[in-house]
Design a protein around this motif. Structure first.
Motif, mmCIF file in Angstrom:
data_model
loop_
_atom_site.group_PDB
_atom_site.id
_atom_site.type_symbol
_atom_site.label_atom_id
_atom_site.label_comp_id
_atom_site.label_asym_id
_atom_site.label_seq_id
_atom_site.Cartn_x
_atom_site.Cartn_y
_atom_site.Cartn_z
ATOM 1 N N TYR A 65 123.862 17.989 31.462
ATOM 2 C CA TYR A 65 125.239 17.511 31.457
ATOM 3 C C TYR A 65 125.895 17.824 30.115
ATOM 4 C CZ TYR A 65 122.985 14.790 35.124
ATOM 5 O OH TYR A 65 122.240 14.404 36.208
ATOM 6 N N GLN A 66 127.151 18.204 30.176
ATOM 7 C CA GLN A 66 127.959 18.410 28.969
ATOM 8 C C GLN A 66 128.043 17.080 28.217
ATOM 9 O OE1 GLN A 66 129.643 21.429 28.223
ATOM 10 N NE2 GLN A 66 130.255 20.517 26.275
ATOM 11 N N PRO A 67 127.521 17.009 26.994
ATOM 12 C CA PRO A 67 127.556 15.707 26.299
ATOM 13 C C PRO A 67 128.969 15.383 25.805
ATOM 14 C CG PRO A 67 126.644 17.389 24.864
ATOM 15 C CD PRO A 67 126.882 18.056 26.195
ATOM 16 N N PRO A 68 129.355 14.113 25.858
ATOM 17 C CA PRO A 68 130.713 13.740 25.423
ATOM 18 C C PRO A 68 130.909 13.884 23.910
ATOM 19 C CG PRO A 68 129.479 11.790 26.130
ATOM 20 C CD PRO A 68 128.607 12.969 26.412
ATOM 21 N N VAL A 69 129.819 13.830 23.144
ATOM 22 C CA VAL A 69 129.890 13.957 21.685
ATOM 23 C C VAL A 69 128.792 14.916 21.244
ATOM 24 C CG1 VAL A 69 129.616 12.725 19.478
ATOM 25 C CG2 VAL A 69 130.715 11.574 21.413
ATOM 26 N N ASP A 70 129.064 15.730 20.215
ATOM 27 C CA ASP A 70 128.019 16.573 19.630
ATOM 28 C C ASP A 70 127.292 15.733 18.578
ATOM 29 O OD1 ASP A 70 126.401 18.313 18.236
ATOM 30 O OD2 ASP A 70 127.869 19.953 18.250
ATOM 31 N N LEU A 71 126.217 15.090 19.026
ATOM 32 C CA LEU A 71 125.495 14.173 18.143
ATOM 33 C C LEU A 71 124.772 14.910 17.024
ATOM 34 C CD1 LEU A 71 124.040 11.756 20.821
ATOM 35 C CD2 LEU A 71 125.736 11.172 19.080
ATOM 36 N N VAL A 72 124.309 16.131 17.283
ATOM 37 C CA VAL A 72 123.606 16.880 16.235
ATOM 38 C C VAL A 72 124.562 17.171 15.085
ATOM 39 C CG1 VAL A 72 122.386 19.026 15.710
ATOM 40 C CG2 VAL A 72 121.908 17.812 17.858
ATOM 41 N N GLU A 73 125.751 17.643 15.429
ATOM 42 C CA GLU A 73 126.763 17.888 14.398
ATOM 43 C C GLU A 73 127.089 16.589 13.658
ATOM 44 O OE1 GLU A 73 128.021 20.714 13.325
ATOM 45 O OE2 GLU A 73 129.416 19.761 11.915
ATOM 46 N N GLN A 74 127.266 15.526 14.400
ATOM 47 C CA GLN A 74 127.600 14.236 13.790
ATOM 48 C C GLN A 74 126.506 13.768 12.828
ATOM 49 O OE1 GLN A 74 129.056 10.746 16.261
ATOM 50 N NE2 GLN A 74 127.149 9.863 15.514
ATOM 51 N N PHE A 75 125.276 13.839 13.271
ATOM 52 C CA PHE A 75 124.175 13.367 12.424
ATOM 53 C C PHE A 75 123.981 14.274 11.200
ATOM 54 C CE2 PHE A 75 122.312 11.237 16.392
ATOM 55 C CZ PHE A 75 122.828 10.007 16.035
ATOM 56 N N LEU A 76 124.209 15.556 11.369
ATOM 57 C CA LEU A 76 124.098 16.458 10.216
ATOM 58 C C LEU A 76 125.221 16.194 9.212
ATOM 59 C CD1 LEU A 76 122.909 19.661 12.059
ATOM 60 C CD2 LEU A 76 121.771 18.663 10.057
ATOM 61 N N GLU A 77 126.424 15.975 9.712
ATOM 62 C CA GLU A 77 127.529 15.667 8.790
ATOM 63 C C GLU A 77 127.254 14.363 8.033
ATOM 64 O OE1 GLU A 77 130.950 17.833 11.571
ATOM 65 O OE2 GLU A 77 131.184 15.713 11.023
ATOM 66 N N LEU A 78 126.749 13.361 8.760
ATOM 67 C CA LEU A 78 126.437 12.094 8.090
ATOM 68 C C LEU A 78 125.259 12.252 7.133
ATOM 69 C CD1 LEU A 78 126.933 9.564 11.042
ATOM 70 C CD2 LEU A 78 128.470 9.977 9.088
ATOM 71 N N SER A 79 124.316 13.114 7.487
ATOM 72 C CA SER A 79 123.189 13.378 6.578
ATOM 73 C C SER A 79 123.673 14.098 5.324
ATOM 74 C CB SER A 79 122.120 14.217 7.288
ATOM 75 O OG SER A 79 121.557 13.502 8.359
ATOM 76 N N ASP A 80 124.567 15.053 5.503
ATOM 77 C CA ASP A 80 125.166 15.715 4.342
ATOM 78 C C ASP A 80 125.833 14.675 3.438
ATOM 79 O OD1 ASP A 80 124.418 18.193 5.374
ATOM 80 O OD2 ASP A 80 126.406 18.677 6.172
ATOM 81 N N LYS A 81 126.632 13.833 4.066
ATOM 82 C CA LYS A 81 127.403 12.832 3.315
ATOM 83 C C LYS A 81 126.510 11.842 2.572
ATOM 84 C CE LYS A 81 130.524 8.899 4.079
ATOM 85 N NZ LYS A 81 131.323 8.141 5.065
ATOM 86 N N HIS A 82 125.457 11.376 3.238
ATOM 87 C CA HIS A 82 124.626 10.325 2.651
ATOM 88 C C HIS A 82 123.374 10.863 1.945
ATOM 89 C CE1 HIS A 82 126.880 6.921 4.327
ATOM 90 N NE2 HIS A 82 127.047 7.663 5.400
ATOM 91 N N GLY A 83 123.276 12.185 1.890
ATOM 92 C CA GLY A 83 122.136 12.753 1.185
ATOM 93 C C GLY A 83 120.801 12.541 1.883
ATOM 94 N N MET A 84 120.820 12.606 3.200
ATOM 95 C CA MET A 84 119.589 12.442 3.981
ATOM 96 C C MET A 84 118.973 13.808 4.304
ATOM 97 S SD MET A 84 119.026 9.222 4.829
ATOM 98 C CE MET A 84 119.816 7.639 5.201
#
Lengths: 311, 311, 311
Positions: A65-84
């Motif tokens: 199914y086409q996911p409603p949100v790109d969670l991988v992109e979201q988690f990578l952006e948050l990881s970039d932001k928080h230094g994870m």
């Protein structure tokens, strides 16, 4: 022993979803940072037809199914932001669970690895791969799957590290949806060592770290099993992590946050065995102050008191 | 597809009670209004010995307990206040579940319908009847029960509409208290159409709308089943609603709020099939910002984002 | 019927832990006081290897884990502060559950009673003993165990009262971890009276109060069983308390707070039967305004409305 990593369980087998949006995830990464977590591991990038990123390949080939949100992109952006450090978990087609055959896991992930690295490899927080096949002894084809997929992960990404998180086939290794909490035919320490030495021998070089799930054996068995695991990991050149489960396997409600005393026993056993790192399954449901399970927020407080003890 | 109706689950088979008082219910009706709900459907007016209103008949005839609150009066007053359409759900004696015989359901409800219309029929929000017998194929005596009770509801109330909400006998049609999540002997699409055409033919004229529960089949089966349902409903002159379950049937904890992505797939399938209306089981536990399950509040937020997408 | 006592379930068989610290427990004792609770009963001082106080004896003899907090000291201090009567619950080795043999329960508790009275007997709130072996009919060796341990409790403590809380072997007497809610072979009222008369006869003099758990029979059976219990208690000179379970045994989730209407039926049955006192299992998970289960806070509110009715 300090927990410095957590899984992200957004495509769950058995933990009900919290329905968080980006705002809640952003706050949760901050909660993680506050207690010293530096590593987040996507538990899997998809499970059967549900996927975490808009994969042309998986949608076309497996009818996902086409996911409603790109969670991988979201988690990578948050990881970039928080230094994870973000570890990407491979796709689980469900085929192995149904058939006992790893072929589909290998075939699908050969495409997924390429696709994902191309789409997301530029993120500075993309720091590793999680080979998400959860195996225990007698998992046919596991060595071959880890070899092929681990090697490919390293090849495409310039040698980023790979992680696995198998379970010990102990007395609590029962299906989540079953009415039982324990089984009779648990593995012995000796069988465990013999069978896992063979597996470690087969995956050395392509798997960098192994984090056994710590919840399938009884608390008094922890020390012996942990020491055997460390000995084997050292022998075959793997890092020895512990996957400290922060949910309680001993209760009829499957699953709510664990009693802190139990988590503490498990972390202390890992510390005494000289483990390299502790991660947890998982922070956001079971240890977060914003979890829907309010027991988790209290566990967060108890865990912070424990961190002060460690100083 | 916008959800414009919800069940009120105050006499529950299997969902633990929230112990709300009038204040909480008043606030919840407001939360419902805020996302466009205009219809509330009492899931049943009683179940075995527990009842929602002080029924002289049921207390005397079936030994039911005197209820501490008149919930029917309360819900009608709140429906009047908030401009909701209230559907009254019939009594479930439990006898059918034990014996497979619908006689008691018919006998008891012949009295309940008269009693209720006399007591509460003056409320302007009393807008319909819910024939609460949850049936699937092979439910003996269901057609006769719907005919008799549906006709009586209409006769006493000047023709107010009647609703049923059966289940599809799919792979997830297992008992709530069982340890299983799925079963092997699911109905095929062809059997479903053949058996339900017979039922629809038998109930046309006395049942105005049918809202199949959407949670017993797999997500990839939704579109086919929904289109067959719509085709049958059109053929026999019924309105075709969907009962979009907002709890998750795939998890060991039975039951917590559903992952929004799953609810979205189900609503989209109903929209594509041209359904007339979507209702949910149910708002107050699984979608309300004041639910005891905090996941529900997040689902409410995700659902509101979806509503904005629909504009 | 007012609830004036509650168990403290810190070493749980089957209720997930809330991970409260001293601050939360202090607040909870205040919440208890606010609704008239004057008695707190430690459900057990240990279960298998988990214990509530640093017992040299249990750690050495049974390999129990060193507890991170001395809960017995904490609860006694809070009982002193809030003016509560504290009942100490004996140790449960788990051996009886595994083997059907009470010997280990007797042997271990002979030491525990002495150790505990020596360590904590000076607290003014230490007001009684709870013989924690949960028995029903056909529990072999129960009479002997209650005789020996009850007598010893009284002997060391200058005759402090002793309490037991058995269950009625009714239709809902099933294992918590099982997928079932009821069983077929429930005890009859007559068998119950005959078997328990024998037990009461055997324990009179060493047990001061019996608080049957009220959740294993159906609601319409309450009055008959409660009256028989009261008659037997009167005959053998025991106080007759009710253990009003504040969790719901009728739901697939095992266990969440009970619907207030059900609790009310049970309390009213105890009142009509002339019971001496009502206690609950238990306040902190199922009735507290700070419980992780938010339904509990609403139950607290409903219960307070009931208290006003009673005036």
């Amino acid at each position: 022993m300090k927990i410095t990593g957590t899984f992200l369980d957004e495509i769950s087998h058995d933990i009900p979803h919290q329905n968080w949006g980006r705002k809640e995830w952003d706050a949760d990464f901050q909660h993680m940072k506050n207690v010293g977590i530096d590593t987040v591991i996507l538990i899997r990038s998809g499970y059967r037809k549900f996927i975490t990123y808009p994969s042309d390949y998986l949608i076309k080939q497996y009818g996902c199914y086409q996911p409603p949100v790109d969670l991988v992109e979201q988690f990578l952006e948050l990881s970039d932001k928080h230094g994870m450090n973000f570890y990407f978990g491979l796709y689980d087609s469900g085929h192995y669970w149904d058939s006992g055959d790893m072929t589909t896991e290998i075939d699908s992930n050969r495409h997924v690895i390429d696709e994902v690295w191309q789409k997301y490899g530029n993120h500075e927080s993309f720091k590793g791969w999680y080979l998400s096949m959860e195996i225990s002894r007698r998992t046919k084809g596991a060595i071959e799957a880890f070899q092929k997929l681990g090697q490919q992960c390293k090849d495409v990404s310039g040698g980023l590290p790979t992680l696995i998180s198998p379970w010990i086939d102990g007395k609590k290794a029962v299906m989540a949806a079953s009415g039982q909490l324990t089984k009779a035919d648990a593995v012995s320490l000796k069988e465990h060592e013999s069978e896992w030495s063979e597996i470690f021998d087969g995956i050395k070089g392509v798997v960098d770290a192994v984090a056994f799930q710590d919840g399938h054996i009884d608390y008094h068995e922890l020390q012996d099993f942990f020491e055997v695991n460390k000995k084997m990991a050292d022998k075959f050149g793997l890092q020895c992590w512990t996957n400290a489960e922060s949910f309680d396997r001993d209760m009829p409600i499957k699953f709510l946050p664990i009693k802190f005393e139990k988590l503490r026993l498990k972390l202390e056993a890992a510390r005494k065995a000289g483990y390299d790192k502790a991660i947890t399954f998982e922070f956001s449901h079971f240890m977060s102050p914003q979890s829907s399970y309010l027991q988790a927020g209290h566990l967060y407080n108890r865990y912070q008191e424990y961190l002060k003890e460690l100083l």
